[in-house]
Design a protein around this motif. Structure first.
Motif, short mmCIF file in Angstrom:
data_model
loop_
_atom_site.label_atom_id
_atom_site.label_comp_id
_atom_site.label_asym_id
_atom_site.label_seq_id
_atom_site.Cartn_x
_atom_site.Cartn_y
_atom_site.Cartn_z
N ASP A 179 4.27 -10.10 4.62
CA ASP A 179 4.72 -9.08 4.12
C ASP A 179 5.02 -7.88 5.33
O ASP A 179 4.40 -7.90 6.12
CB ASP A 179 3.80 -8.58 3.02
N ASP A 180 5.90 -7.01 4.86
CA ASP A 180 6.20 -6.02 5.78
C ASP A 180 6.52 -6.44 7.14
O ASP A 180 5.88 -5.68 8.05
CB ASP A 180 4.98 -4.76 5.82
N GLU A 236 13.73 -6.82 2.27
CA GLU A 236 13.18 -5.67 1.34
C GLU A 236 14.06 -4.64 1.33
O GLU A 236 14.42 -4.13 2.21
CB GLU A 236 11.74 -5.46 1.69
CA CA Z 1 6.80 -5.51 1.69
#
Ligand code: CA
Ligand code: C2E
Ligand code: CA
Ligand code: CA
Length: 279
Positions: A179-180, A236
């Motif tokens: 994530d990220d 995202e």
């Molecule tokens: Ca994220």
């Protein structure tokens, strides 16, 4: 003068006391939230370049007795500092598994995947793997439809243990997404050793790419890296059709963002899914 300074100090002290009092109260209330059924899960769809929905990400919400709905930025830090996150994270997983179970009973939704966020603090919990296994078993779901998301910054410390836990969870059938991605300084060498199948590219790269050509090339390179490593890339924070076109041009094949849908309660998600092409 001295009197003013004293008054100022007393003021600051009073504010601090109110703050720590509020904090304690919130921590106590959060401790009861799971038992009281105040933890809700909202779902944000993930969409392929073809427009076909591939699944959703489960995002926690806290429904206070007052009816107020809190987003994670208001309480996740507190949950992590007090280790309540272990219990809360498992509650999110339980609800997510019920949703997968529900999807599996309908041929139209049975191929949809669900992503669940795992806090780095949860990975430090020795009982995580057995808890996750029993939740999956009790729900009777296909674990290969479950994806766990770990923020890239979680890899900064204690990598060996983190990788070991990720592998143990992977062997129960779930897959991992980072994530990220791009914000956590993990090296490409580390990335190669991780049991990760997907990179979720942080929305900050997309924002920059719509402003600057050099940032656009950087975004392209990140997508290329994922391809070279045999990973899928999800962007995202896709908010505009232009951003989607840009990403498609750069070879990105999975998207999530307000352009498609906001996070929503399960019932609303199902109404939304009724109008979409599904796998
Ligand atoms: Ca994220
Ligand atoms: P995240 O995992 O990066 O989740 C994406 C966040 O971006 C979500 O915020 C989502 O609502 C928001 N978002 C989605 N599309 C867009 C867009 O197009 N534009 C903008 N500006 N934002 C968008 P949310 O739901 O407030 O969650 C915030 C963070 O809280 C998550 O970031 C995640 O790190 C954490 N979180 C959420 N649920 C859980 C959970 O169950 N467990 C743990 N440990 N953390 C969670
Ligand atoms: Ca996430
Ligand atoms: Ca984030």
């Amino acid at each position: 003068n001295a009197a003013t300074s004293m008054l100022l100090l007393a003021g600051i002290f009073a504010i601090y006391r109110i703050d720590s009092g509020k904090r304690l109260r919130m921590e106590r209330e959060l401790g009861r939230a799971v038992r009281n059924g105040e933890i809700e899960v909202h779902y944000q769809p993930q969409v392929r370049y073809s427009g076909i929905v591939s699944g959703a990400e489960a995002l926690i919400r806290w429904r206070r007795p007052s009816g107020e709905l809190l987003t994670p930025d208001a309480f996740i830090d507190l949950a992590e500092e007090s280790t309540l996150i272990s219990e809360i994270g498992l509650e999110v997983l339980r609800q997510a598994c019920q949703t997968l179970k529900h999807w599996s009973s309908d041929p139209r939704t049975q191929a949809l995947r669900l992503a669940v966020n795992i806090s780095p603090v949860q990975l430090l919990d020795d009982s995580l793997v057995s808890s996750v296994s029993s939740i999956i078993r009790e729900a009777g779901i296909d674990p290969t439809l479950l994806e766990f998301e770990l923020t890239e910054s979680a890899l900064a410390a204690g990598t060996a243990m983190v990788i070991e836990r990720m592998e143990a969870l992977e062997s129960t059938g779930v897959s991992w997404a980072l994530d990220d991605f791009g914000t956590g300084y993990s090296s490409l060498a580390t990335l190669r050793t991780l049991p990760v199948r997907k990179l979720k590219i942080d929305r900050h790269f997309l924002i920059e790419a719509t402003r600057q050509e050099s940032a656009q090339r950087l975004l392209g390179k990140i997508i290329e890296i994922s391809q070279v490593m045999g990973l899928s890339a999800l962007a995202e924070g896709v908010e505009t059709p232009d951003q989607r076109e840009l990403l498609i041009g750069l070879g990105c094949d999975h998207f999530q963002g307000y352009l498609f849908a906001q996070p929503m309660p399960r019932r609303e998600l199902h109404a939304w899914l009724d109008m979409q092409p599904l796998p």
